[in-house]
Design a protein around this motif. Structure first.
Motif, PDB file in Angstrom:
ATOM      1  N   UNK A  25       5.543   5.001   0.626  1.00 40.33           N
ATOM      2  CA  UNK A  25       5.255   3.653   1.107  1.00 40.33           C
ATOM      3  C   UNK A  25       4.502   3.716   2.425  1.00 40.33           C
ATOM      4  N   UNK A  26       3.513   2.830   2.560  1.00 41.80           N
ATOM      5  CA  UNK A  26       2.760   2.714   3.809  1.00 41.80           C
ATOM      6  C   UNK A  26       2.988   1.353   4.455  1.00 41.80           C
ATOM      7  N   UNK A  27       2.769   0.281   3.692  1.00 47.37           N
ATOM      8  CA  UNK A  27       2.874  -1.065   4.255  1.00 47.37           C
ATOM      9  C   UNK A  27       3.014  -2.076   3.135  1.00 47.37           C
ATOM     10  N   UNK A  46       9.706  -2.236  -0.628  1.00 44.65           N
ATOM     11  CA  UNK A  46       9.042  -1.065  -0.084  1.00 44.65           C
ATOM     12  C   UNK A  46       9.142   0.161  -0.980  1.00 44.65           C
ATOM     13  N   UNK A  47       9.901   0.080  -2.044  1.00 45.83           N
ATOM     14  CA  UNK A  47      10.030   1.218  -2.955  1.00 45.83           C
ATOM     15  C   UNK A  47       8.988   1.124  -4.062  1.00 45.83           C
ATOM     16  N   UNK A  48       8.384   2.244  -4.381  1.00 43.96           N
ATOM     17  CA  UNK A  48       7.364   2.265  -5.423  1.00 43.96           C
ATOM     18  C   UNK A  48       7.916   1.754  -6.755  1.00 43.96           C
ATOM     19  N   UNK A  49       9.169   2.044  -7.026  1.00 46.79           N
ATOM     20  CA  UNK A  49       9.777   1.647  -8.296  1.00 46.79           C
ATOM     21  C   UNK A  49       9.924   0.139  -8.434  1.00 46.79           C
ATOM     22  N   UNK A  50       9.822  -0.576  -7.326  1.00 47.51           N
ATOM     23  CA  UNK A  50       9.977  -2.031  -7.358  1.00 47.51           C
ATOM     24  C   UNK A  50       8.665  -2.757  -7.661  1.00 47.51           C
ATOM     25  N   UNK A  51       7.565  -2.052  -7.604  1.00 50.48           N
ATOM     26  CA  UNK A  51       6.275  -2.650  -7.915  1.00 50.48           C
ATOM     27  C   UNK A  51       5.924  -2.381  -9.380  1.00 50.48           C
ATOM     28  N   UNK A  52       5.332  -3.372 -10.031  1.00 45.31           N
ATOM     29  CA  UNK A  52       5.032  -3.192 -11.445  1.00 45.31           C
ATOM     30  C   UNK A  52       3.552  -3.284 -11.787  1.00 45.31           C
ATOM     31  N   UNK A  95       0.856  -1.182   0.000  1.00 39.65           N
ATOM     32  CA  UNK A  95       0.000   0.000   0.000  1.00 39.65           C
ATOM     33  C   UNK A  95       0.893   1.233   0.000  1.00 39.65           C
ATOM     34  N   UNK A  96       0.518   2.182  -0.827  1.00 42.16           N
ATOM     35  CA  UNK A  96       1.199   3.467  -0.906  1.00 42.16           C
ATOM     36  C   UNK A  96       0.151   4.571  -0.816  1.00 42.16           C
ATOM     37  N   UNK A  97       0.599   5.772  -0.549  1.00 42.72           N
ATOM     38  CA  UNK A  97      -0.329   6.904  -0.557  1.00 42.72           C
ATOM     39  C   UNK A  97       0.355   8.124  -1.152  1.00 42.72           C
ATOM     40  N   UNK A  98      -0.474   8.983  -1.711  1.00 42.78           N
ATOM     41  CA  UNK A  98       0.038  10.206  -2.311  1.00 42.78           C
ATOM     42  C   UNK A  98      -0.889  11.357  -1.978  1.00 42.78           C
ATOM     43  N   UNK A  99      -0.359  12.309  -1.229  1.00 43.71           N
ATOM     44  CA  UNK A  99      -1.107  13.511  -0.877  1.00 43.71           C
ATOM     45  C   UNK A  99      -0.882  14.571  -1.947  1.00 43.71           C
ATOM     46  N   UNK A 100      -1.779  15.531  -2.058  1.00 48.87           N
ATOM     47  CA  UNK A 100      -1.618  16.571  -3.072  1.00 48.87           C
ATOM     48  C   UNK A 100      -0.279  17.287  -2.952  1.00 48.87           C
ATOM     49  N   UNK A 101       0.430  17.386  -4.058  1.00 49.38           N
ATOM     50  CA  UNK A 101       1.702  18.085  -4.089  1.00 49.38           C
ATOM     51  C   UNK A 101       2.873  17.315  -3.497  1.00 49.38           C
TER      52      UNK A 101
END
Length: 126
Positions: A47-49, A108-114, A36-42
């Motif tokens: 990474x979350x979990x 845990x890195x976003x770049x590692x998920x496809x 799970x990841x999250x992205x707030x405005x700006x």
């Protein structure tokens, strides 16, 4: 190829709880690490979990682990991963994304998920 669909987001008051779900379809769920990841405005996506397939090992961002605020789990029979979020704060407001990669490793890195879902909005009011 696995497809991911998130649900469970919404508007909640500070201190409240939400449970996000991520349903996988299109292929077997086995052998995938889920995150799970999250992205707030700006802000950048963070990474979350994450939870692994083989032993169900769970890993959390430092920002949520110490407080025991979030819990990740998975139901392999239902091809679904969950994120239970308690004691929510306005700073938790973001779009929450589910992600997957066919690996037994903790990642845990976003770049590692496809594989990514489209996200679900979580808004916490003060």
């Amino acid at each position: 190829q696995v497809q991911l669909v998130e649900s469970g987001g919404g508007l909640v008051q500070a201190g409240g709880s939400l449970r996000l779900s991520c349903a996988a379809s299109g292929s077997t769920f086995s052998g995938y690490t889920m995150g799970w990841f999250r992205q707030a405005p700006g802000k950048e996506r963070e990474f979350v979990a994450a939870i692994t397939w083989r032993d169900g090992g769970r890993y959390y961002a430092d920002s949520v682990e110490g407080q025991g605020q979030f819990t990740i789990s998975r139901d392999n029979a239902k091809n679904t991963v969950y994120l239970q979020m308690n004691s929510l704060k306005p700073d938790d407001t973001a779009v929450y994304f589910c992600a997957a990669r066919r690996t037994l490793a903790r990642i845990t890195a976003a770049s590692e998920y496809d594989i990514w879902g489209q996200g679900t909005q979580v808004t916490v009011s003060s």
